[in-house]
Motif scaffolding. Structure first.
Motif, mmCIF file in Angstrom:
data_model
loop_
_atom_site.group_PDB
_atom_site.id
_atom_site.type_symbol
_atom_site.label_atom_id
_atom_site.label_comp_id
_atom_site.label_asym_id
_atom_site.label_seq_id
_atom_site.Cartn_x
_atom_site.Cartn_y
_atom_site.Cartn_z
ATOM 1 N N LYS A 65 0.685 -1.250 -0.184
ATOM 2 C CA LYS A 65 -0.041 -0.038 0.059
ATOM 3 C C LYS A 65 0.800 1.125 -0.075
ATOM 4 O O LYS A 65 0.728 1.988 -1.031
ATOM 5 C CB LYS A 65 -0.867 0.082 1.148
ATOM 6 C CG LYS A 65 -1.924 -0.910 1.191
ATOM 7 C CD LYS A 65 -3.011 -0.762 2.233
ATOM 8 C CE LYS A 65 -4.103 -1.785 1.906
ATOM 9 N NZ LYS A 65 -5.274 -1.406 2.807
ATOM 10 N N ASN A 66 1.569 1.426 0.864
ATOM 11 C CA ASN A 66 2.597 2.434 1.193
ATOM 12 C C ASN A 66 4.045 2.257 1.299
ATOM 13 O O ASN A 66 4.849 3.297 1.729
ATOM 14 C CB ASN A 66 1.932 3.563 2.026
ATOM 15 C CG ASN A 66 2.213 2.944 3.539
ATOM 16 O OD1 ASN A 66 2.295 1.825 3.647
ATOM 17 N ND2 ASN A 66 1.930 3.995 4.395
ATOM 18 N N ALA A 67 4.359 0.910 1.235
ATOM 19 C CA ALA A 67 5.813 0.517 1.530
ATOM 20 C C ALA A 67 6.250 -0.594 0.502
ATOM 21 O O ALA A 67 5.261 -1.119 0.116
ATOM 22 C CB ALA A 67 5.885 0.137 3.006
ATOM 23 N N GLY A 74 21.079 -10.887 3.302
ATOM 24 C CA GLY A 74 20.922 -10.971 4.696
ATOM 25 C C GLY A 74 20.039 -9.963 5.413
ATOM 26 O O GLY A 74 20.241 -10.009 6.599
ATOM 27 N N HIS A 75 19.610 -9.127 4.921
ATOM 28 C CA HIS A 75 18.769 -8.184 5.388
ATOM 29 C C HIS A 75 17.464 -7.731 4.690
ATOM 30 O O HIS A 75 17.509 -8.109 3.422
ATOM 31 C CB HIS A 75 19.680 -6.869 5.972
ATOM 32 C CG HIS A 75 20.161 -6.142 4.771
ATOM 33 N ND1 HIS A 75 21.474 -6.603 4.245
ATOM 34 C CD2 HIS A 75 19.717 -5.083 4.078
ATOM 35 C CE1 HIS A 75 21.759 -5.534 3.358
ATOM 36 N NE2 HIS A 75 20.670 -4.856 3.251
ATOM 37 N N VAL A 76 16.570 -7.252 5.405
ATOM 38 C CA VAL A 76 15.285 -6.697 4.880
ATOM 39 C C VAL A 76 15.426 -5.174 4.614
ATOM 40 O O VAL A 76 15.677 -4.471 5.472
ATOM 41 C CB VAL A 76 14.198 -7.063 5.646
ATOM 42 C CG1 VAL A 76 12.755 -6.420 4.996
ATOM 43 C CG2 VAL A 76 14.023 -8.686 6.019
ATOM 44 N N VAL A 77 15.130 -4.864 3.431
ATOM 45 C CA VAL A 77 14.840 -3.343 3.262
ATOM 46 C C VAL A 77 13.649 -2.765 3.061
ATOM 47 O O VAL A 77 12.812 -3.467 2.091
ATOM 48 C CB VAL A 77 15.755 -2.747 1.919
ATOM 49 C CG1 VAL A 77 15.805 -1.391 1.518
ATOM 50 C CG2 VAL A 77 17.505 -3.402 2.225
ATOM 51 N N VAL A 78 12.953 -2.042 3.618
ATOM 52 C CA VAL A 78 11.684 -1.594 3.795
ATOM 53 C C VAL A 78 11.819 0.044 3.244
ATOM 54 O O VAL A 78 12.479 0.758 3.900
ATOM 55 C CB VAL A 78 11.002 -1.535 5.024
ATOM 56 C CG1 VAL A 78 9.510 -1.061 4.881
ATOM 57 C CG2 VAL A 78 10.967 -2.888 5.588
ATOM 58 N N CYS A 82 7.957 8.228 1.143
ATOM 59 C CA CYS A 82 8.695 9.299 1.042
ATOM 60 C C CYS A 82 10.050 9.054 0.842
ATOM 61 O O CYS A 82 10.762 10.040 0.443
ATOM 62 C CB CYS A 82 8.505 9.760 2.609
ATOM 63 S SG CYS A 82 9.556 8.852 3.822
ATOM 64 N N GLY A 83 10.557 7.943 0.401
ATOM 65 C CA GLY A 83 11.838 7.707 -0.113
ATOM 66 C C GLY A 83 12.960 7.151 1.006
ATOM 67 O O GLY A 83 13.973 6.782 0.665
ATOM 68 N N SER A 84 12.600 7.229 2.213
ATOM 69 C CA SER A 84 13.464 6.777 3.277
ATOM 70 C C SER A 84 13.374 5.159 3.228
ATOM 71 O O SER A 84 12.396 4.677 3.050
ATOM 72 C CB SER A 84 13.047 7.463 4.674
ATOM 73 O OG SER A 84 12.035 6.929 5.107
ATOM 74 N N GLN A 85 14.708 4.714 3.681
ATOM 75 C CA GLN A 85 14.754 3.403 3.740
ATOM 76 C C GLN A 85 15.266 2.937 5.144
ATOM 77 O O GLN A 85 15.988 3.693 5.873
ATOM 78 C CB GLN A 85 15.782 2.827 2.747
ATOM 79 C CG GLN A 85 15.495 2.890 1.496
ATOM 80 C CD GLN A 85 16.502 2.348 0.412
ATOM 81 O OE1 GLN A 85 17.726 2.054 0.991
ATOM 82 N NE2 GLN A 85 16.391 2.108 -0.485
ATOM 83 N N SER A 86 14.632 1.844 5.629
ATOM 84 C CA SER A 86 15.109 1.135 6.921
ATOM 85 C C SER A 86 15.597 -0.085 6.604
ATOM 86 O O SER A 86 14.815 -1.175 5.773
ATOM 87 C CB SER A 86 13.835 1.139 7.919
ATOM 88 O OG SER A 86 12.756 0.536 7.611
ATOM 89 N N ARG A 87 16.601 -0.778 7.254
ATOM 90 C CA ARG A 87 17.262 -2.241 6.972
ATOM 91 C C ARG A 87 17.328 -2.728 8.444
ATOM 92 O O ARG A 87 17.584 -1.913 9.217
ATOM 93 C CB ARG A 87 18.311 -1.896 6.261
ATOM 94 C CG ARG A 87 18.483 -1.164 5.153
ATOM 95 C CD ARG A 87 19.741 -0.862 4.467
ATOM 96 N NE ARG A 87 19.967 -0.037 3.477
ATOM 97 C CZ ARG A 87 20.463 -0.444 2.292
ATOM 98 N NH1 ARG A 87 20.682 -1.623 2.143
ATOM 99 N NH2 ARG A 87 20.374 0.237 1.221
ATOM 100 N N TYR A 88 17.001 -4.184 8.269
ATOM 101 C CA TYR A 88 17.172 -5.009 9.558
ATOM 102 C C TYR A 88 17.510 -6.229 9.100
ATOM 103 O O TYR A 88 17.086 -6.638 7.882
ATOM 104 C CB TYR A 88 16.083 -4.638 10.414
ATOM 105 C CG TYR A 88 14.549 -5.030 9.966
ATOM 106 C CD1 TYR A 88 14.059 -6.296 9.792
ATOM 107 C CD2 TYR A 88 13.959 -4.001 9.452
ATOM 108 C CE1 TYR A 88 12.922 -6.646 9.307
ATOM 109 C CE2 TYR A 88 12.804 -4.215 8.937
ATOM 110 C CZ TYR A 88 12.202 -5.866 9.004
ATOM 111 O OH TYR A 88 10.902 -5.877 8.327
ATOM 112 N N PRO A 89 18.478 -7.147 9.825
ATOM 113 C CA PRO A 89 18.663 -8.611 9.332
ATOM 114 C C PRO A 89 17.351 -9.218 9.729
ATOM 115 O O PRO A 89 16.487 -9.060 10.293
ATOM 116 C CB PRO A 89 19.828 -8.754 10.304
ATOM 117 C CG PRO A 89 19.538 -7.884 11.620
ATOM 118 C CD PRO A 89 19.081 -6.665 11.115
#
Length: 90
Positions: A65-67, A74-78, A82-89
């Motif tokens: 919907k919005n992501a 080895g990590h997830v990129v969301v 708005c263009g910002s990214q967050s990463r976590y293993p």
């Protein structure tokens, strides 16, 4: 479980419901309110809630919907709208 934890959990449910109804401004309000409660009470923000919100614009993220969610090395990129990214293993 403290009162602050209960309120943060309830705001998480309300933000999810508001996003499902396409009311993004209300969901953003709930996320900001939950963050403010956690900061004032010096409580850690729950991991499930932290990973489903955007740090830049406080949007509640719903993949599709919005992501956008991708797996990389080895990590997830969301990525938020708005263009910002967050990463976590994973």
């Amino acid at each position: 479980m403290t009162l602050a934890d209960e309120r943060i959990e309830r705001l998480h449910e309300l933000a999810r419901a508001a996003t499902d109804e396409c009311d993004r401004d209300r969901a953003r309000y709930y996320v900001r309110l939950a963050r403010r409660i956690a900061e004032r009470q010096r409580r850690p923000f729950p991991r499930s809630f932290e990973r489903s919100t955007c740090d830049a614009c406080d949007a509640y993220l719903r993949p599709g919907k919005n992501a956008r969610t991708r797996l990389q090395d080895g990590h997830v990129v969301v990525t938020c709208d708005c263009g910002s990214q967050s990463r976590y293993p994973y």
